[in-house]
Design a protein around this motif. Structure first.
Motif, PDB file in Angstrom:
ATOM      1  N   LEU A 108       0.721  -0.857  -0.321  1.00  0.00           N
ATOM      2  CA  LEU A 108       0.014  -0.292  -0.080  1.00  0.00           C
ATOM      3  C   LEU A 108       0.657   1.513   0.359  1.00  0.00           C
ATOM      4  O   LEU A 108       0.631   2.477  -0.501  1.00  0.00           O
ATOM      5  N   TYR A 109       2.069   1.126   0.637  1.00  0.00           N
ATOM      6  CA  TYR A 109       2.612   2.471   0.884  1.00  0.00           C
ATOM      7  C   TYR A 109       3.769   2.472  -0.559  1.00  0.00           C
ATOM      8  O   TYR A 109       3.482   3.943  -0.949  1.00  0.00           O
ATOM      9  N   LYS A 110       4.233   1.629  -1.018  1.00  0.00           N
ATOM     10  CA  LYS A 110       4.373   2.032  -2.359  1.00  0.00           C
ATOM     11  C   LYS A 110       3.781   2.027  -3.675  1.00  0.00           C
ATOM     12  O   LYS A 110       4.413   3.275  -4.304  1.00  0.00           O
ATOM     13  N   LEU A 111       2.757   1.885  -3.385  1.00  0.00           N
ATOM     14  CA  LEU A 111       1.384   2.466  -4.501  1.00  0.00           C
ATOM     15  C   LEU A 111       1.109   3.751  -4.219  1.00  0.00           C
ATOM     16  O   LEU A 111       0.472   4.837  -4.640  1.00  0.00           O
ATOM     17  N   THR A 121       4.753 -10.511 -12.135  1.00  0.00           N
ATOM     18  CA  THR A 121       6.077 -10.298 -13.192  1.00  0.00           C
ATOM     19  C   THR A 121       6.035  -8.491 -13.155  1.00  0.00           C
ATOM     20  O   THR A 121       7.236  -8.258 -13.298  1.00  0.00           O
ATOM     21  N   GLY A 122       4.852  -7.496 -13.384  1.00  0.00           N
ATOM     22  CA  GLY A 122       5.482  -6.796 -13.200  1.00  0.00           C
ATOM     23  C   GLY A 122       5.526  -5.930 -11.777  1.00  0.00           C
ATOM     24  O   GLY A 122       5.443  -6.041 -10.593  1.00  0.00           O
ATOM     25  N   GLU A 123       6.315  -5.324 -12.059  1.00  0.00           N
ATOM     26  CA  GLU A 123       6.663  -4.337 -10.726  1.00  0.00           C
ATOM     27  C   GLU A 123       5.471  -3.312  -9.770  1.00  0.00           C
ATOM     28  O   GLU A 123       5.794  -3.401  -8.688  1.00  0.00           O
ATOM     29  N   ILE A 124       4.613  -2.875 -11.050  1.00  0.00           N
ATOM     30  CA  ILE A 124       3.948  -2.195 -10.154  1.00  0.00           C
ATOM     31  C   ILE A 124       2.372  -3.124 -10.140  1.00  0.00           C
ATOM     32  O   ILE A 124       1.550  -3.314  -9.100  1.00  0.00           O
ATOM     33  N   SER A 125       2.122  -3.699 -11.125  1.00  0.00           N
ATOM     34  CA  SER A 125       1.039  -4.597 -11.263  1.00  0.00           C
ATOM     35  C   SER A 125       0.822  -6.070  -9.720  1.00  0.00           C
ATOM     36  O   SER A 125      -0.123  -6.254  -9.271  1.00  0.00           O
ATOM     37  N   VAL A 165       0.351  -3.593  -7.279  1.00  0.00           N
ATOM     38  CA  VAL A 165      -1.650  -3.535  -7.449  1.00  0.00           C
ATOM     39  C   VAL A 165      -2.485  -4.997  -6.307  1.00  0.00           C
ATOM     40  O   VAL A 165      -3.247  -5.062  -5.904  1.00  0.00           O
ATOM     41  N   ILE A 166      -1.725  -6.213  -6.943  1.00  0.00           N
ATOM     42  CA  ILE A 166      -2.357  -7.026  -6.842  1.00  0.00           C
ATOM     43  C   ILE A 166      -2.010  -7.578  -5.366  1.00  0.00           C
ATOM     44  O   ILE A 166      -3.410  -7.619  -4.503  1.00  0.00           O
ATOM     45  N   GLN A 167      -1.015  -7.161  -4.647  1.00  0.00           N
ATOM     46  CA  GLN A 167      -0.722  -7.559  -2.967  1.00  0.00           C
ATOM     47  C   GLN A 167      -1.762  -6.493  -1.879  1.00  0.00           C
ATOM     48  O   GLN A 167      -2.251  -6.805  -1.351  1.00  0.00           O
ATOM     49  N   ALA A 168      -1.797  -5.095  -3.033  1.00  0.00           N
ATOM     50  CA  ALA A 168      -2.608  -4.001  -2.022  1.00  0.00           C
ATOM     51  C   ALA A 168      -4.060  -4.186  -1.716  1.00  0.00           C
ATOM     52  O   ALA A 168      -4.952  -4.486  -0.766  1.00  0.00           O
ATOM     53  N   GLU A 197       2.838   0.649 -16.214  1.00  0.00           N
ATOM     54  CA  GLU A 197       3.394  -0.614 -16.096  1.00  0.00           C
ATOM     55  C   GLU A 197       3.218  -1.066 -17.518  1.00  0.00           C
ATOM     56  O   GLU A 197       2.153  -0.509 -18.471  1.00  0.00           O
ATOM     57  N   LYS A 198       4.412  -1.709 -17.994  1.00  0.00           N
ATOM     58  CA  LYS A 198       4.329  -2.643 -19.126  1.00  0.00           C
ATOM     59  C   LYS A 198       3.358  -3.659 -19.760  1.00  0.00           C
ATOM     60  O   LYS A 198       2.416  -4.289 -18.585  1.00  0.00           O
ATOM     61  N   PRO A 199       2.378  -3.406 -20.348  1.00  0.00           N
ATOM     62  CA  PRO A 199       1.499  -4.138 -20.922  1.00  0.00           C
ATOM     63  C   PRO A 199       1.593  -5.691 -21.417  1.00  0.00           C
ATOM     64  O   PRO A 199       0.488  -6.281 -20.600  1.00  0.00           O
ATOM     65  N   TYR A 200       2.742  -5.883 -21.300  1.00  0.00           N
ATOM     66  CA  TYR A 200       2.613  -7.900 -21.859  1.00  0.00           C
ATOM     67  C   TYR A 200       2.943  -7.616 -20.229  1.00  0.00           C
ATOM     68  O   TYR A 200       1.847  -8.908 -20.292  1.00  0.00           O
TER      69      TYR A 200
END
Length: 204
Positions: free
Chosen positions: A96-99, A140-144, A147-150, A174-177
């Motif tokens: 949550l903090y990272k986002l 695998t995405g640094e942002i996504s 998001v899932i964990q948040a 986030e990268k589309p792939y």
């Protein structure tokens, strides 16, 4: 023997970027684990290295104003993961903090991992590595993956419109792939929340 080990360790450390975290394992080609550990402790006592956490050492970044800057929690966690050849994913309040969904820095930072569970104390903070299933570590995405964990932390049916708006903004980077991959491995209720955000992104 010990003094020679210290010299060789310092030579190797000096070739690395300041702020890099080192473990006893990094120097086993120089001497035995026991000798390396003693050499590292002497280097700490002499002020040539700093102890970042138990069993972790660093030649810190030097700031002209505030002096030596030790690695942050994330750098230490990444170093542990690299050493253990493990995957880690920030969870809970740290995700949550990272986002940017909270401004409160958690004192206990939790990562899911596929390595052994453990706790590491860094100053007043604690890094907790929790053993998790492969599916929990599949993003695998640094942002996504954040998001899932948040969203897991916030809970189903408890996510606010403002939180979803902010998440949508973050996902634009986030990268589309990676984004498409991570939606496919997320729980269904999270997919239902994220799909409209992604559709909006595609039409922006």
């Amino acid at each position: 023997m010990l003094e020679n080990t210290e010299i060789q360790i310092l030579e190797e450390v000096s070739r690395s970027r300041r702020g890099t975290v080192f473990f006893v394992d990094n120097f086993l080609r120089i001497a035995t684990a026991k000798t390396v550990a003693k050499a590292l402790e002497r280097l700490v006592q002499d002020g040539k290295l700093y102890r970042a956490a138990t069993g972790m050492y660093v030649r810190p970044v030097e700031d002209e104003v505030i002096g030596p800057i030790l690695p942050d929690i994330e750098t230490i966690a990444a170093a542990i993961a690299k050493r253990d050849k493990a995957r880690i994913v920030p969870t809970g309040s740290y995700a949550l903090y990272k986002l940017g969904l909270t401004t409160q820095v958690p004192l206990n930072i939790v990562y899911y991992t596929d390595a052994s569970p453990r706790k590491v104390t860094v100053g007043k903070q604690t890094i907790t590595f929790k053993k998790a299933s492969a599916r929990s570590l599949a993003a695998t995405g640094e942002i996504s993956k954040l998001v899932i964990q948040a969203l897991r932390t916030l809970g189903k049916d408890k996510v606010t419109a403002d939180e979803l708006r902010l998440i949508g903004e973050r996902l634009k980077d986030e990268k589309p792939y990676h984004l498409q991959h991570d939606i496919n491995v997320a729980p269904e209720w999270i997919r239902q929340l994220l799909r409209p955000l992604i559709n909006t992104r595609m039409h922006d």
